[in-house]
Design a protein around this motif. Structure first.
Motif, PDB file in Angstrom:
ATOM      1  N   SER A 146       0.841  -1.190   0.000  1.00 17.66           N
ATOM      2  CA  SER A 146       0.000   0.000   0.000  1.00 17.66           C
ATOM      3  C   SER A 146       0.881   1.246   0.000  1.00 17.66           C
ATOM      4  O   SER A 146       1.679   1.464   0.907  1.00 17.66           O
ATOM      5  N   GLU A 147       0.694   2.029  -1.028  1.00 18.24           N
ATOM      6  CA  GLU A 147       1.481   3.259  -1.147  1.00 18.24           C
ATOM      7  C   GLU A 147       1.135   4.218  -0.006  1.00 18.24           C
ATOM      8  O   GLU A 147       1.990   4.950   0.489  1.00 18.24           O
ATOM      9  N   GLU A 148      -0.117   4.153   0.403  1.00 18.73           N
ATOM     10  CA  GLU A 148      -0.562   5.011   1.496  1.00 18.73           C
ATOM     11  C   GLU A 148       0.195   4.663   2.786  1.00 18.73           C
ATOM     12  O   GLU A 148       0.628   5.541   3.527  1.00 18.73           O
ATOM     13  N   ARG A 149       0.350   3.365   3.009  1.00 15.95           N
ATOM     14  CA  ARG A 149       1.065   2.939   4.220  1.00 15.95           C
ATOM     15  C   ARG A 149       2.548   3.299   4.132  1.00 15.95           C
ATOM     16  O   ARG A 149       3.193   3.584   5.134  1.00 15.95           O
ATOM     17  N   LEU A 150       3.069   3.266   2.922  1.00 10.40           N
ATOM     18  CA  LEU A 150       4.471   3.675   2.740  1.00 10.40           C
ATOM     19  C   LEU A 150       4.640   5.113   3.232  1.00 10.40           C
ATOM     20  O   LEU A 150       5.529   5.420   4.027  1.00 10.40           O
ATOM     21  N   VAL A 151       3.718   5.978   2.778  1.00 10.40           N
ATOM     22  CA  VAL A 151       3.800   7.400   3.144  1.00 10.40           C
ATOM     23  C   VAL A 151       3.565   7.573   4.648  1.00 10.40           C
ATOM     24  O   VAL A 151       4.334   8.263   5.337  1.00 10.40           O
TER      25      VAL A 151
END
Ligand code: ME8
Length: 633
Positions: A423-428
């Motif tokens: 998840s790119e959101e979790r990366l951020v």
């Protein structure tokens, strides 16, 4: 954290044995995806942890360039296979450079050295004759008529049919074929009563040997496969194993492979897995493809004795029956490796074919590797695939967020062995919380306050060497800590004691996580130290201390504690965040003479109290700029 990982140490404790780590070699039939990046970064951080410990490390990774899939992709691209794989290979090497994946040697299966090694190993297995029949103990030729999956490059049996009696879509196009090929024995005992090259005893049944070997390793507390929940999975598969492995393909239908040695007759290329698995031998430290020939010559007196080369050393020690082509003096230092692979290539390739190949080549049970099997990154619970169009490109992510943000995410949002959803959101979120807000803020506040109140100069109090300070952190503070010291003195002592104790816990706990190949856990432990330091800033309120000259010692103790904690944090994050670790040392103005060098970070220096009295810290520079939410995402 790995299940039962404490029982089965993955990363070696001993400093004496060098550490040899390998990964799967990636198919060059498309650009690297996030799964490839995860595996190579995982092996890189484990390798770096060993370097941090001071071990000699050898990290081998590379590309798997042959086989039908690659041939087909090249055809689609309208290129010759070699030109095609050279282009794709560059994408892999460029990505590893961008992500700071530091390997010691690069495996490429179209490399002449590797081709030679594969052919030499085939020849050795062919030449290992059963005295009773004069036939090879390990390889035989036969004609098979059957159903062949073009996609999976294998003949299918009835087991592969679905409940409707058909071969499922996972097999792609299935054709009926009649084919003569070479087979490697997996289940039948080599024509008895041959000699087992490893033990010198009568021939073994490879399948039974593998079952016994798997059980033996588990009983010894050193499972062949970690996490060990996969041992049962492998064992079941071995129990069900039937037939042998077809290791050739007629050149008439597959050109893109390593030709069999001429002694087998013309017109065969090597099955891609038999080719690819050999890479671990081709590129092993100490491997010498000409070793057997040379030692044979030495034995027969063609080359002068008394030579000092490893091969010559070996000639005196190696049993004449060995099929291996190694200079043991170096090879034995490193072998066996820890193979980092994904769960899909445990059965049958690495868990069945590979150990039996090693066994056939004369490796003893003690020389068998360990398989560290990681899980998969999925996308919203589904498998990543080109056809679904959900393949995540690590190169784009590294450009967008920075290579270290990606390394951090890949190492922190998955438990080794388990699957996770990308998840790119979790990366951020993870980056902003752990690095920008927690660690980045700590660094910035510490250096700003030290600059503002002390012009960056640290004062190292003698209490840093006082066991009474350490005891503050323990449940039962020593009398000297709690007795009639002045309140200010005690506060100073507590500041140092808390820092010292928390840092010690972070060190011990993160080492424990590293030993269990658990970078995510190690990062949690480091994050705890960083959070504790941020809390400590709030509680001790240096801005108030700075206003009261009577509390100068206390302020100095707080600033020293923060700077010293940051020094230790930098060491502990180095395997995952090498660039950031250098950034912290640079800002602390610490070990500047080793700026940019890996040798700057050593685990044995993660002990409390190294920053000297009078050390001058550098200026704060934002190390982890916050990633603002991307409205286009
Ligand atoms: O299997 N998540 O190559 P490969 C995590 N050439 N890991 C993943 C993944 C995902 N979504 N997808 C793939 C091959 N991998 C052979 C190996 S070794 C002698 C030959 C992992 O490019 C996969 O599990 O298909 C494997 O370990 C590696 O990427 C290379 O996969």
């Amino acid at each position: 954290m790995l299940p039962t990982a404490r029982a089965s140490r993955i990363v070696r404790r001993s400093m004496s044995k060098p550490f040899f780590i390998t990964t799967a070699i990636d198919y060059t039939n498309g650009a690297p995806h996030i799964g490839h990046a995860y595996e190579k970064v995982l092996a890189d951080v484990l390798a770096r942890y060993h370097r941090l410990k001071g071990d000699e490390v050898f990290y081998l990774t590379g590309v798997d360039q042959h086989g039908q899939k690659v041939q087909q992709s090249a055809e689609k691209a309208g290129l010759e296979p070699q030109a095609y794989v050279d282009g794709i290979t560059k994408k892999f090497t460029a990505l590893w450079e961008k992500l700071d994946v530091k390997y010691d040697v690069w495996a490429a299966t179209t490399d002449p050295l590797h081709k030679e090694c594969v052919r030499a190993n085939l020849q050795k297995l062919w030449d290992e004759k059963d005295p009773a029949t004069g036939e090879s103990r390990w390889i035989y030729k036969k004609t098979q008529r059957g159903f062949y999956s073009v996609r999976q490059e294998q003949f299918l049996t009835d087991k592969e049919r679905g409940p409707d009696g058909q071969f499922g879509p996972e097999w792609g196009v299935v054709e009926e074929r009649d084919e003569e090929n070479f087979y490697f024995r997996l289940t039948q005992a080599p024509a008895a009563p041959g000699q087992d090259p490893a033990t010198g005893l009568p021939g073994c049944d490879p399948k039974q040997w593998l079952l016994d070997f798997i059980d033996k390793r588990s009983a010894e507390g050193k499972p062949f496969v970690v996490p060990d929940f996969r041992v049962a999975e492998l064992r079941n598969a071995v129990e069900k194993l039937e037939g042998d492995l077809c290791i050739s393909r007629p050149a008439s239908r597959l050109k893109w492979g390593i030709p069999f040695p001429e002694t087998f007759g013309a017109g065969f290329v090597t099955y891609v897995w038999f080719d690819a698995l050999v890479n671990y031998i081709t590129y092993a430290p100490g491997h010498d493809p000409h070793y057997s020939e040379r030692t044979a010559k030495q034995r027969s007196g063609e080359e002068g004795s008394g030579a000092t080369s490893p091969a010559a050393d070996a000639a005196n020690n190696e049993p004449a029956s060995s099929l291996r082509s190694f200079a043991p003096s170096r090879f034995n230092d490193f072998w066996p490796p820890l193979h980092v692979i994904g769960k899909d290539i445990l059965i049958p390739a690495h868990g069945v074919y590979w150990p039996i190949m090693l066994k056939a080549l004369g490796f003893t049970d003690e020389e068998m590797p360990t398989l560290l099997v990681h899980g998969w990154w999925n996308i919203a619970g589904a498998k990543m695939s080109k056809s679904l169009g959900n393949v995540v490109d690590p190169d784009l992510l590294a450009d967008k967020y920075g290579p270290e943000a990606l390394r951090y995410y890949l190492m922190s949002d998955i438990a080794t062995g388990k699957d996770a959803d990308f998840s790119e959101e979790r990366l951020v979120q993870g980056y902003n919380a752990a690095l920008a807000n927690n660690l980045g803020n700590l660094l910035n506040r510490t250096l700003s306050m030290a600059g503002k109140y002390r012009e960056g100069v640290l004062k190292r109090d003698a209490a840093n060497d006082d066991p009474a300070a350490q005891s503050i952190f323990d449940e039962t503070p020593s009398e000297s800590a709690g007795n009639a010291r002045r309140t200010e003195d005690l506060k100073k002592l507590m500041a140092i004691g808390l820092g010292m104790g928390t840092a010690k816990v972070a060190l011990t706990e993160s080492i424990e996580r590293w030993r269990n190949a658990d970078p995510s856990g190690a990062m949690v432990e480091v994050g705890r130290l960083s959070s504790a330091c941020n809390d400590f800033i709030e509680i001790s309120a240096p801005w108030k201390l700075a206003k009261d000259p009577l509390r100068a010692d206390h302020l100095d103790a707080v600033l020293y504690t923060l700077a010293e904690s940051l020094r230790i944090i930098a060491i502990l994050i180095w395997p995952v965040l090498p660039d950031a670790a250098h950034g912290i040392f640079d800002q602390l103005a610490w070990k500047l003479d080793e700026a940019g060098k890996d040798s700057r970070f050593r685990l044995d220096e993660a002990k409390w109290g190294s920053l000297p009295d009078g050390h001058v810290l550098g200026k704060p520079v934002p190390l982890f700029p916050r990633i603002e939410a991307d409205p286009t995402r």
